[in-house]
Design an enzyme around this catalytic site. Structure first.
Site, short mmCIF file in Angstrom:
data_model
loop_
_atom_site.label_atom_id
_atom_site.label_comp_id
_atom_site.label_asym_id
_atom_site.label_seq_id
_atom_site.Cartn_x
_atom_site.Cartn_y
_atom_site.Cartn_z
N ARG A 65 -68.61 -6.74 -39.03
CA ARG A 65 -68.98 -7.71 -40.06
C ARG A 65 -67.87 -8.72 -40.36
NH1 ARG A 65 -70.89 -3.50 -44.09
NH2 ARG A 65 -70.70 -1.93 -42.46
N GLU A 102 -65.07 5.39 -44.67
CA GLU A 102 -65.79 6.10 -45.73
C GLU A 102 -66.78 7.11 -45.16
OE1 GLU A 102 -68.13 3.64 -48.37
OE2 GLU A 102 -68.10 5.14 -49.96
C1 PRP Z 1 -67.51 -1.10 -42.57
C2 PRP Z 1 -67.02 -2.39 -43.21
C3 PRP Z 1 -65.53 -2.27 -43.07
C4 PRP Z 1 -65.30 -0.77 -43.20
C5 PRP Z 1 -64.71 -0.44 -44.54
O1 PRP Z 1 -67.49 -1.23 -41.21
O2 PRP Z 1 -67.55 -3.52 -42.54
O3 PRP Z 1 -65.07 -2.73 -41.82
O4 PRP Z 1 -66.57 -0.14 -43.03
O5 PRP Z 1 -64.54 0.94 -44.69
P1 PRP Z 1 -63.14 1.62 -45.04
O6 PRP Z 1 -62.44 0.73 -46.00
O7 PRP Z 1 -63.53 2.94 -45.64
O8 PRP Z 1 -62.39 1.81 -43.78
P2 PRP Z 1 -68.12 -0.15 -40.21
O9 PRP Z 1 -67.04 0.70 -39.65
O10 PRP Z 1 -69.27 0.54 -40.87
O11 PRP Z 1 -68.60 -1.01 -39.00
P3 PRP Z 1 -69.58 -2.26 -38.84
O12 PRP Z 1 -68.91 -3.43 -39.53
O13 PRP Z 1 -69.60 -2.43 -37.38
O14 PRP Z 1 -70.91 -1.92 -39.45
N1 ADE Z 2 -68.31 0.35 -45.25
C1 ADE Z 2 -67.75 1.44 -45.81
N2 ADE Z 2 -68.37 1.77 -46.94
C2 ADE Z 2 -69.36 0.86 -47.11
C3 ADE Z 2 -70.34 0.65 -48.10
N3 ADE Z 2 -70.43 1.46 -49.17
N4 ADE Z 2 -71.18 -0.40 -47.98
C4 ADE Z 2 -71.10 -1.22 -46.90
N5 ADE Z 2 -70.20 -1.07 -45.93
C5 ADE Z 2 -69.34 -0.05 -46.04
#
Ligand code: PRP
Ligand code: ADE
Length: 176
Positions: A65, A102
């Site tokens: 994202r 997370e």
């Molecule tokens: C999500 C979000 C952040 C990350 C935050 O990405 O876009 O990059 O989680 O989480 P954190 O602070 O606990 O590390 P995700 O890994 O779900 O991948 P995506 O963007 O490909 O959906």
């Molecule tokens: N990445 C990690 N935690 C998330 C949340 N609660 N919503 C969207 N993206 C996430």
């Protein structure tokens, strides 16, 4: 909160129990369905950068994202965009780092020649939760010799206190 920020925030959706029970997923994609709101969001990010960072060479976007907004911000500022991707997706020589987030664990990579020693970078993502992802990206950039000027996200989940892991300049536009 400014009118522009209110507009952007009003479009962010909340999905309980996605992708796992107990997670309240904050979905930024509806903002991209509204061209005016997307422009407001990019302007807000660029205005913050211009007012706090004296100079930067690269916007680093985190898969996936961070790829939505990173190139738009980089183009508006007239600087480079560099992707950090999940393991195994980037060709050529790469450096990597493992991390927890997370709702799981993952591995990030960057191309070795994507950042030169001493270059000033701004790391951009949609959301900060536990901070594991951003911390890994900082580690990766510093392995390449970059100077992390700012870590920037659209959304911060305050309760998880992810910003305490970073020890670098950090800013978020929207808090939950
Ligand atoms: C999500 C979000 C952040 C990350 C935050 O990405 O876009 O990059 O989680 O989480 P954190 O602070 O606990 O590390 P995700 O890994 O779900 O991948 P995506 O963007 O490909 O959906
Ligand atoms: N990445 C990690 N935690 C998330 C949340 N609660 N919503 C969207 N993206 C996430």
């Amino acid at each position: 909160m400014s009118d522009r920020l209110e507009t952007v925030k009003s479009l962010i959706a909340a999905h309980p129990d996605f992708p796992k029970p107990g997670i309240l997923f904050r979905d930024v994609f509806p903002v991209l369905r509204n061209a005016k709101a997307l422009r407001m969001l990019i302007d807000l990010l660029c205005e913050h950068i211009k007012s706090t960072v004296a100079s930067a060479d690269i916007i680093v976007g985190l898969e996936s994202r961070g790829f939505l907004f990173g190139p738009m911000v980089a183009e508006q500022l007239g600087i480079a965009f560099v992707p950090v991707r999940k393991a195994g997706k980037l060709p050529g020589k790469t450096v990597s780092v493992s991390y927890t987030l997370e709702y799981g664990t993952d591995k990030f990579e960057a191309q070795e020649d994507s950042v030169k020693k001493g270059q000033k970078v701004i790391i951009l993502d949609d959301l900060l939760a536990t901070g594991g992802t951003m911390k890994a990206a900082i580690e990766l950039m510093e392995k390449l010799g970059a100077v992390v000027e700012l870590c920037l996200v659209v959304i911060e989940l305050d309760d998880l206190k992810g910003r305490n892991k970073l020890n670098r300049p950090f800013y978020s536009l929207i808090h939950y």
